[in-house]
Write an enzyme that holds these catalytic residues in place. Structure first.
Site, PDB file in Angstrom:
ATOM      1  N   GLU A 416      70.708  68.293  45.242  1.00  0.00           N
ATOM      2  CA  GLU A 416      71.691  67.217  45.031  1.00  0.00           C
ATOM      3  C   GLU A 416      72.922  67.719  44.289  1.00  0.00           C
ATOM      4  O   GLU A 416      73.295  67.222  43.226  1.00  0.00           O
ATOM      5  CB  GLU A 416      71.023  66.049  44.293  1.00  0.00           C
ATOM      6  CG  GLU A 416      69.968  65.381  45.175  1.00  0.00           C
ATOM      7  CD  GLU A 416      69.237  64.252  44.494  1.00  0.00           C
ATOM      8  OE1 GLU A 416      69.020  63.208  45.131  1.00  0.00           O
ATOM      9  OE2 GLU A 416      68.852  64.408  43.309  1.00  0.00           O
ATOM     10  N   GLU A 486      61.652  65.755  50.039  1.00  0.00           N
ATOM     11  CA  GLU A 486      61.154  64.694  49.164  1.00  0.00           C
ATOM     12  C   GLU A 486      60.841  63.486  50.039  1.00  0.00           C
ATOM     13  O   GLU A 486      61.661  63.080  50.869  1.00  0.00           O
ATOM     14  CB  GLU A 486      62.187  64.284  48.099  1.00  0.00           C
ATOM     15  CG  GLU A 486      62.506  65.352  47.076  1.00  0.00           C
ATOM     16  CD  GLU A 486      63.523  64.882  46.042  1.00  0.00           C
ATOM     17  OE1 GLU A 486      63.669  63.654  45.871  1.00  0.00           O
ATOM     18  OE2 GLU A 486      64.175  65.737  45.423  1.00  0.00           O
TER      19      GLU A 486
END
Length: 954
Positions: A416, A486
């Protein structure tokens, strides 16, 4: 002593100065080493430059300083005297003004005085190694400044041989909580400053080993491995078990057993130079991208993985070896085969354990700039050339440290951090340095820099399209394999929908599995709250219990989510054919056959095992299936429900579990359950204020049940509310439906009951009601019909929705109260909780517990503890049978009290045990960060009828 008095280095975007180039990490050699872990003197300053540097001088008196333990975080020591932890998911807890940080910057001065052992060698040099310091450190030895560094979860070494003395060495380390490096470390975790990994002094004899790179490939077509060890210092490599004795840099090819996560074969070797012998543990394996698939040793792999932050509830990220081993053993015992080291390289000893026990590893760089999303990634360091040297330094320190671990199959650029030129530079450097592994980065959806298309929290329907290659994207992306780096957000009760994801992963070749978020709840042990989470330390900015999203609780007790995941990903599929009297066994391993497993069958009647035995199953190769004949069902005079259970067990002890450990299991019915029948032979008798019907008494005015067989009962009445789970409530940024909020808006937590009539007929007592929320026109027309055969009491509930119900119901059933209830026995799903989309691991059988034992201790209290497919339950002197099967919960507090609690310690047991008997439950999903439950798990508001039979336990 340096005359440098500025603190410019803290806000310098460079990685630091003075440290040696990165190199391979190894735990031990025959060269001397000295641990500097232990008690250090400590002084905390509130600002970046509040104290001078004189503490680094020899002879400085630190006698009045406090003490802290290294490795450790100072905010987790001193009973709050040294500040507090801060939890944010992605918001920076300081102004976003890169590379600047506030003057209010907690700064910890650490001091350690040490003597060299009497037998410390006088020749050669020495290196001082820091394995992890958050977030910026400046180091002195005996008054001489060695340098400063950033990169909290990465090793840094300094040459110190020329500075060492036999006794009275003064090691001084100034650690700043915030620095320019903090902008690169905005991971979803607690901000915890300190020297949290080992500090070690290493003797470096003349001719000692420098950096080295073990290349150990495997040719699956020939069964041969090729070994070449490149070394900065010439030497020899020996592997006695393979008869290898070659010079460094020289390749040798021999027949070997390959390393895989399922068969982690390691060969012991030695790298010997003129001055040092370093033990090697060599695993032969080849990782390639071929035919659009991730292949190891010629075979595509399916990742059954988990994301793992380092965490201990008392020590934070300062983990010891046994805690790391406990993690690996728990993973292996629950069928996991892969770990993504979110979002930084772990302690290197963890990778040793992954090599030893067998886990695929995505090794992730210490990089995340998530907070810049708040400004649409403007000024993001990964797209600013000034920061590129720091990014490359972090990539190099990860790769060079960990490159000799066979478990590492992917390098990940970070997490991220948006996109940018710095990430491309990292990918190019890694591909050049280590072309024998693949590169991962989830944020690169166009796959410019990566070897795999990776996403997080993609919904089931999108994953299905990706599997069919109907998802679009660049041509390169469409040709790459897909993983969910994820998914299955394990926050609170959940995650739901894992079986549905696994079905997709196994259906499409392109889908190569995923990694659950995440391994452990990051609860901080707290004297008053049990475990604390975000906001419990007075943080100005925090993200609450979003840090509690693991498959294990902080004490490493497996949650129901881990039990469910173990079942979902089990490497053996067991499917029965009751009519044919056979069971189909499928080997879902990627590499191992079934020779390590033993199989057993058992036959149950009404949940009790009446006969069992061994089952002969061939040693199926990966992907193979076989139909195996079961024995004839045992003769038994009872006509109850019958089922087969077949288990796959470890045939012998292994490194990670004992003989008879259950790896996989399957159940299937032989004869269906006979439903309870209660002829309506008794009639209700009205008294002055009571109505009696069989063994029961009712309030004559309200029709409310008061007792059964002399046992007081708080009358059952319709209940649709559950204390919303984290997944019910969803996440703030989600735009799709968040049912927990909609339920509360509709008022389902404050339903009102209007009595319409109480009718004592010839063969039944009928109570008609309407159940509805205030301020709304929707409602549930509800009829309770009671009948009895004189000994048993049957309740039939009929529910008819009225109005426009635009949302599903949380639950549908009845709630009642019992006193003096503790021991619970039931026939149904167990032993743990289950919900419509988390019930794969629910095994039908006879189970026992206490009321307290039924509770799942989520750190933020919420709906929990339901048992699925219950045929009957006994507690408080009552036996309750269902028609059809039902969901059962019992707790010593009301749903409303559970809903109001914020920590476990908020829940105070009362005198009444509140029992829910549910016809239906809404699914759980993963909406605390991912998708909600699939529509097939919705509990729609539609007409329903269900029954319960009550009787006194004999």
């Amino acid at each position: 002593m340096s005359d440098r008095t500025t603190v410019d280095y803290v806000e310098d975007v460079s990685p630091g100065s003075g440290a040696l180039p990165p190199r391979a990490w190894y735990a031990a050699s025959d060269a001397r080493s000295m641990s500097l872990n232990g008690s250090w003197r400590f002084r905390l300053s509130a600002t970046i430059d509040a104290e001078d540097d004189s503490f680094a001088e020899e002879g400085y008196d630190a006698g009045n300083w406090a003490e802290v333990t290294v490795p450790g975080h100072w905010v987790l020591q001193g009973d709050g005297a040294f500040g507090s932890p801060i939890y944010t998911n992605h918001l920076y807890p300081f102004p976003v003004d890169p590379p600047h940080v506030p003057t209010e910057n907690p700064t910890g001065d650490h001091l350690r005085v040490f003597d060299l052992p009497d037998d410390w060698p006088a020749d050669g040099s020495a290196v001082l190694r820091f394995d992890g310091v958050e977030s910026c450190a400046r180091v002195w030895l005996n008054g001489t400044e060695l340098g400063e560094f950033k990169g909290s979860r990465l090793p840094h070494e300094f040459a110190v041989g020329h500075l060492l003395k036999p006794g009275g060495n003064v090691l001084a380390v100034r650690v700043h909580q915030w620095s320019a490096g903090s902008y690169l470390e905005d991971q979803d975790q607690w901000w915890l400053p300190g020297i949290f990994r080992d500090v070690t002094l290493l003797h470096r004899p003349a001719g000692s080993v420098g950096d080295f790179f073990v290349h150990a490939s495997y040719d699956h077509t020939t069964g041969e491995g090729t070994l070449r060890v490149d070394s900065d210092v010439d030497g020899r490599v020996t592997v006695p078990a393979l008869g290898i004795d070659v010079a460094t840099g020289e390749p040798v090819t021999v027949a070997v057993e390959p390393w895989t996560a399922e068969t982690p074969k390691l060969y012991d070797g030695v790298l010997a130079t003129a001055g040092e012998r370093v033990p090697l543990r060599i695993g032969f394996r080849t990782v390639v991208l071929e035919d659009g698939l991730i292949k190891v040793n010629g075979r595509a792999v399916l990742f059954r993985g988990v994301n793992r932050h380092e965490w201990h509830p008392e020590k934070g990220r300062a983990l010891d070896l046994e805690t790391m081993r406990e993690d690996v053993l728990l993973m292996k015992r629950h069928n996991l085969n892969a770990v993504r080291t979110s979002h930084y390289p772990p302690h290197p000893a963890f990778l040793d354990l992954c090599d030893e026990y067998g886990l695929w590893v995505i090794d992730e760089c210490d990089l995340e700039t998530h907070g810049f999303v708040e400004q649409d990634w403007r000024d993001n360091p990964v797209d600013d050339d000034r920061w590129t040297p720091a990014l490359l330094d972090r990539a190099a320190r990860m790769v060079e440290r960990d490159k000799n671990h066979p478990s590492v199959v992917f390098w990940s650029l970070g997490n991220e951090a948006g996109t940018g030129r710095g990430l491309t530079a990292m990918a190019e450097w890694i591909h050049e340095r280590d072309p024998e592994r693949l590169v991962h980065y989830e944020g690169d959806w166009n796959c410019r820099d990566t070897d795999v298309y990776s996403r997080m929290y993609a919904f089931h329907d999108e994953v299905d399209k990706i599997g069919q290659r109907l998802d679009g994207g660049t041509h390169k992306r469409r040709e790459l394999p897909f993983i969910q780096c994820e998914y299955g957000h394990a926050m609170g009760n959940g995650p739901g929908g894992l079986a549905d994801y696994q079905e997709l992963f196994e259906k499409y070749e392109r889908l190569q599995g995923g990694f659950i978020w995440e391994w452990i709840d990051h609860g901080v042990e707290h004297a008053e709250l049990g475990y604390a989470y975000g906001g419990d330390f007075g943080e100005e900015l925090h993200d609450g219990n979003f840090v509690c999203d693991g498959l294990v609780f902080p004490d490493r007790t497996p949650s129901p989510g881990l039990i469910e995941y173990k079942k979902v990903i089990e490497p053996v599929r067991i499917e029965g054919d009751a009519a044919g009297g056979t069971v189909r066994i499928t080997n879902k391993h990627d590499f191992a056959d079934l020779s390590a497993l033993a199989f057993e069958w058992s036959c149950q009647v009404d949940g009790e095992t009446v006969e069992s035995g061994a089952l002969a199953v061939p040693a199926l190769a990966p992907g193979e299936s076989a139909e195996v004949k079961l024995p004839e069902p045992p003769a038994d005079g009872r006509g109850g429900e019958r089922q087969w259970t077949v288990r796959a067990l470890l045939a012998d002890d292994t490194a990670w579990a004992a003989k008879d450990h259950v790896v996989a299991w399957g159940q299937f019915a032989v004869a269906a359950r006979p439903l309870p029948v209660v002829p309506a032979t008794d009639r209700p008798v009205r008294g002055e204020d009571r109505i009696t019907l069989g063994p029961a008494e009712f309030d004559a005015r309200t029709g409310a049940l008061r007792s059964i067989g002399g046992i007081e009962v708080g009358s059952p009445r319709l209940d649709v509310w559950r204390a919303p789970t984290d997944n019910d409530d969803g996440a703030e940024w989600q735009t799709d439906t968040r049912y927990g909020l909609l339920w509360r808006t509709l008022g389902l937590h404050r339903m009102r009951h209007r009595l319409a009539s109480v009718e004592a007929g010839e063969d039944a007592l009928t109570v008609r009601t309407r159940v509805a929320p205030a301020a709304r026109e929707v409602g549930l027309d509800t009829v309770y019909r009671w009948t009895s055969d004189g000994e048993r009491l049957r309740l039939t509930v009929s529910v008819t929705p009225e109005g426009d119900w635009s949302v599903p119901l949380p639950r549908l059933g009845v709630r009642l109260g019992l006193s003096r209830a503790d021991r619970v026995e039931w026939f149904g799903g167990g032993p743990g909780e289950a919900y419509p989309d988390t019930r794969t691991a629910s095994m039908v059988g006879r189970w026992q517990s206490t009321v307290d034992g039924l509770q799942t201790p989520y750190l933020r209290p919420q709906e929990n503890g339901a048992r699925a497919d219950v045929r009957w339950v006994e507690l408080g002197g009552l036996r309750i049978e269902g028609d059809p099967e039902f969901w059962f919960t019992a707790r010593r507090w009301t749903t409303e009290q559970l809903d109001a609690a914020r920590h476990r310690t908020d829940l105070t047991p009362g005198d009444t045990v509140w029992v829910n008997l549910d016809h239906g439950q809404h699914g759980i999903g993963s909406q605390s960060c991912g998708p909600g439950p699939l529509p097939r798990y919705f509990l729609k508001a539609e007409p329903a009828e269900f029954s319960f039979v009550f009787s006194a336990v004999k």
